[in-house]
Motif scaffolding. Structure first.
Motif, PDB file in Angstrom:
ATOM      1  N   VAL A 374       0.874  -1.182   0.000  1.00  0.00           N
ATOM      2  CA  VAL A 374       0.000   0.000   0.000  1.00  0.00           C
ATOM      3  C   VAL A 374       0.910   1.231   0.000  1.00  0.00           C
ATOM      4  O   VAL A 374       1.635   1.462   0.961  1.00  0.00           O
ATOM      5  N   SER A 375       0.861   2.000  -1.076  1.00  0.00           N
ATOM      6  CA  SER A 375       1.720   3.187  -1.140  1.00  0.00           C
ATOM      7  C   SER A 375       1.106   4.300  -0.293  1.00  0.00           C
ATOM      8  O   SER A 375      -0.076   4.251   0.055  1.00  0.00           O
ATOM      9  N   LYS A 377       0.430   7.230  -1.259  1.00  0.00           N
ATOM     10  CA  LYS A 377      -0.594   7.880  -2.074  1.00  0.00           C
ATOM     11  C   LYS A 377      -1.914   7.109  -1.990  1.00  0.00           C
ATOM     12  O   LYS A 377      -2.984   7.695  -1.839  1.00  0.00           O
ATOM     13  N   ASN A 378      -1.829   5.789  -2.059  1.00  0.00           N
ATOM     14  CA  ASN A 378      -3.050   4.977  -1.996  1.00  0.00           C
ATOM     15  C   ASN A 378      -3.695   5.004  -0.616  1.00  0.00           C
ATOM     16  O   ASN A 378      -4.913   4.998  -0.499  1.00  0.00           O
ATOM     17  N   LEU A 379      -2.868   5.034   0.446  1.00  0.00           N
ATOM     18  CA  LEU A 379      -3.449   5.117   1.795  1.00  0.00           C
ATOM     19  C   LEU A 379      -4.138   6.476   1.960  1.00  0.00           C
ATOM     20  O   LEU A 379      -5.236   6.565   2.514  1.00  0.00           O
ATOM     21  N   GLY A 381      -5.524   8.103  -0.369  1.00  0.00           N
ATOM     22  CA  GLY A 381      -6.756   7.984  -1.149  1.00  0.00           C
ATOM     23  C   GLY A 381      -7.855   7.317  -0.340  1.00  0.00           C
ATOM     24  O   GLY A 381      -9.025   7.732  -0.381  1.00  0.00           O
ATOM     25  N   LEU A 382      -7.479   6.303   0.439  1.00  0.00           N
ATOM     26  CA  LEU A 382      -8.458   5.609   1.285  1.00  0.00           C
ATOM     27  C   LEU A 382      -9.008   6.561   2.349  1.00  0.00           C
ATOM     28  O   LEU A 382     -10.215   6.623   2.588  1.00  0.00           O
ATOM     29  N   MET A 403      -6.516  -3.817  -0.441  1.00  0.00           N
ATOM     30  CA  MET A 403      -5.356  -3.033  -0.916  1.00  0.00           C
ATOM     31  C   MET A 403      -4.054  -3.756  -0.574  1.00  0.00           C
ATOM     32  O   MET A 403      -3.123  -3.812  -1.386  1.00  0.00           O
ATOM     33  N   LYS A 408      -3.991  -2.522  -5.177  1.00  0.00           N
ATOM     34  CA  LYS A 408      -4.835  -1.584  -5.935  1.00  0.00           C
ATOM     35  C   LYS A 408      -5.179  -0.343  -5.108  1.00  0.00           C
ATOM     36  O   LYS A 408      -5.048  -0.352  -3.887  1.00  0.00           O
ATOM     37  N   ASP A 409      -5.678   0.693  -5.787  1.00  0.00           N
ATOM     38  CA  ASP A 409      -6.050   1.898  -5.037  1.00  0.00           C
ATOM     39  C   ASP A 409      -7.476   1.770  -4.517  1.00  0.00           C
ATOM     40  O   ASP A 409      -8.281   0.982  -5.030  1.00  0.00           O
ATOM     41  N   ALA A 410      -7.776   2.541  -3.464  1.00  0.00           N
ATOM     42  CA  ALA A 410      -9.029   2.393  -2.728  1.00  0.00           C
ATOM     43  C   ALA A 410     -10.250   2.676  -3.606  1.00  0.00           C
ATOM     44  O   ALA A 410     -11.215   1.918  -3.595  1.00  0.00           O
ATOM     45  N   SER A 412     -10.819   2.417  -6.824  1.00  0.00           N
ATOM     46  CA  SER A 412     -11.186   1.344  -7.768  1.00  0.00           C
ATOM     47  C   SER A 412     -11.815   0.175  -7.031  1.00  0.00           C
ATOM     48  O   SER A 412     -12.764  -0.432  -7.539  1.00  0.00           O
TER      49      SER A 412
END
Ligand code: ADP
Ligand code: MG
Length: 484
Positions: A374-375, A377-379, A381-382, A403, A408-410, A412
């Motif tokens: 989980v990058s 940026k993706n966290l 996003g969540l 994730m 994957k990103d949150a 999507s």
């Protein structure tokens, strides 16, 4: 830690000596590579092998690393320091002496602030930091009757960092090593890898009765290769000394080894007849004289260190001192958190998710933030989806799990699985109407005064919407409908 003996209570006195291998391409007095893990004897110059007539030339970069480290522990950088010869014989020491600093080290009088449980801190004095050469390595386990010598390590630059005898518990010893390692890593002056031996620790331990002012006789436990073992070794050794003294014996000043498999320390050599190292200034080297301008230049380029970062996190993001100290323990973790928290109205939510959910998941995977599925940026996003009410905190945990598994990103995942929170009041109205129609008896009970049933109704409506209804909306509408 206080040890309760048969005859009273005892206090521990602990001082730590840390050998930290300096991050540098070349050795302290020669140009050969200081890299770890090469084929034996492939990184050995004539100086490192002590060929007659070879002269040491000091590596300015190693000096700069020592200065940086000294500044990092808020110590005095001595403008004049001296390299001495510490004379002893060993097969892996071809010179017959180690070049070290004895009476005049490059750094003296620093301090470390330890992060203790509950966000408390404790300050420990650092007596000195000096530069010295490492010896080669003797290899005794490859041939039944021969020993081999690998001189790759011979001449590699070490910093010896010595604490005041102010540490009082195994936990403080652990916190001291963690803070020192964090500072070394932030500065890039040592990689702090205890298992590979680039950071090694000797623990000096003695005990005294609570209230006593004199120190007891100490034992030195050599080269324990993890922080956990240092803590275990200290606890074992202190208990051993208390039992020995209470049984009428006396502690002998000696060097002891930590036996990992047995979980005990054992005697290695007595210190009563301490070596006479016949220290004297190395005639091949001039005193090391530093330019104050150079020290000032290094100081101006220092990065933000753990304590300053911790204070900033408490101030800027309103984190608890404990959460802040967890996040700043590693530079990469702190940077990850800041990327997640950037521009967020609730940075505490970000800290919670990083510390509890992310670190928990990484721990299970044996990974860290540098290779996290989980990058940042993706966290982030969540958390955006939680903050703008697209999903509830509970659904967010399920999304996070996916994730971790898929990377994957949150957004999507939420779209794909149809997890978007229902804020549409007509859908919530319908779910409430259904629950009320199917449970008329309960509705009557509620209306006749059993208001504690409210939570049950909320649960049923949430269930009816697959957990996706906005809880605040459900509460609001349900209250109105049940009122009749
Ligand atoms: P040495 O060169 O023999 O190792 P040092 O004077 O450099 O001796 O001290 C080594 C370490 O021992 C220091 O970290 C110091 O704080 C610690 N120390 C000194 N006296 C005691 C004691 N009585 N009990 C525990 N630690 C001690
Ligand atoms: Mg010592």
């Amino acid at each position: 830690m206080i040890i309760e003996g048969k005859t009273g209570n005892w206090e521990l006195v602990i001082g730590l000596e840390v050998h930290a291998q300096v991050v540098s391409n070349a050795k302290l007095f020669s140009g050969s590579s200081a890299a770890f893990g090469a084929e034996p004897n492939t990184q050995v110059s004539f100086v490192d092998a002590a060929f007659p007539g070879m002269l040491p030339v000091i590596n300015a970069f190693c000096v700069e690393q020592a200065i940086k480290t000294g500044l990092g522990i808020e110590a005095t950088i001595n403008e004049v320091s001296v390299f001495d010869r510490k004379n002893y014989f060993y097969a892996d020491l071809p010179q017959g002496y180690q070049i070290s600093q004895f009476t005049r080290p490059i750094v003296s009088g620093g301090r470390l602030v330890l992060d203790m449980p509950g966000g408390k801190t404790r300050e420990i004095g650092v007596t000195r930091l000096h530069m010295e050469q490492d010896a080669g390595k003797s290899i005794h386990d490859q041939h039944p009757s021969k020993s081999y010598i690998d001189l790759n390590r011979s001449g590699v630059c070490l910093m010896e960092i010595v604490s005041e005898p102010e540490i009082r518990t195994p936990e403080e010893a652990g916190a001291y090593l963690k803070k020192l390692r964090a500072i070394l890593r932030y500065l890039g002056t040592c990689d702090g890898n205890m298992e590979e031996g680039s950071m090694r620790c000797d623990a000096n331990v003695s005990v005294r009765r609570v209230g006593a002012t004199e120190f007891g006789t100490r034992c030195e436990i050599k080269n324990v290769n993890s922080i956990r073992y240092v803590m275990q070794a200290i606890e074992y050794e202190a208990t051993r000394q208390v039992e020995l003294i209470e049984d009428g014996g006396t502690v002998k000043q000696e060097t002891r080894l930590w036996d990992v498999s047995k979980g005990m320390t054992r005697s290695m050599r007595s210190k009563e007849h301490a070596h006479d190292y016949r220290y004297f200034p190395d005639p091949d080297l001039l005193p090391l004289v530093l330019d104050p301008k150079e020290i000032a230049r290094i100081k101006a380029a220092m990065p933000e260190l753990p304590d300053a970062k911790k204070a900033r996190f408490v101030d800027q993001y309103k984190l608890s001192p404990y959460d802040a100290s967890v996040l700043v323990a590693e530079q990469e973790q702190a940077a990850f958190f800041e990327e997640v928290a950037k521009g967020r109205k609730d940075p505490k939510l970000a800290a919670n998710w990083v510390i509890v959910e992310l670190f928990g998941a990484l721990n299970k995977l044996g990974k860290d933030v540098t290779n996290s599925p989980v990058s940042a940026k993706n966290l982030a996003g969540l958390l955006d989806l939680i903050e703008n009410d697209t999903i509830s905190g509970r659904i967010a945990k399920d999304v996070f799990q996916i994730m971790v598994e898929t990377g994957k990103d949150a957004a999507s995942i939420v779209e794909e699985k149809g997890l978007r929170q229902v804020t549409d009041t007509s859908a919530i109205d319908a779910a409430i109407a259904k629950v009320m129609a199917e449970n008329e008896a309960k509705v009557a009970e509620y209306r006749s005064g059993k208001v504690t049933l409210f939570g049950w109704f909320v649960g049923q409506v949430m269930k009816g919407t697959g957990g996706k209804a906005n809880p605040a909306k459900v509460n609001e509408i349900l209250k109105a409908k049940l009122a009749g």
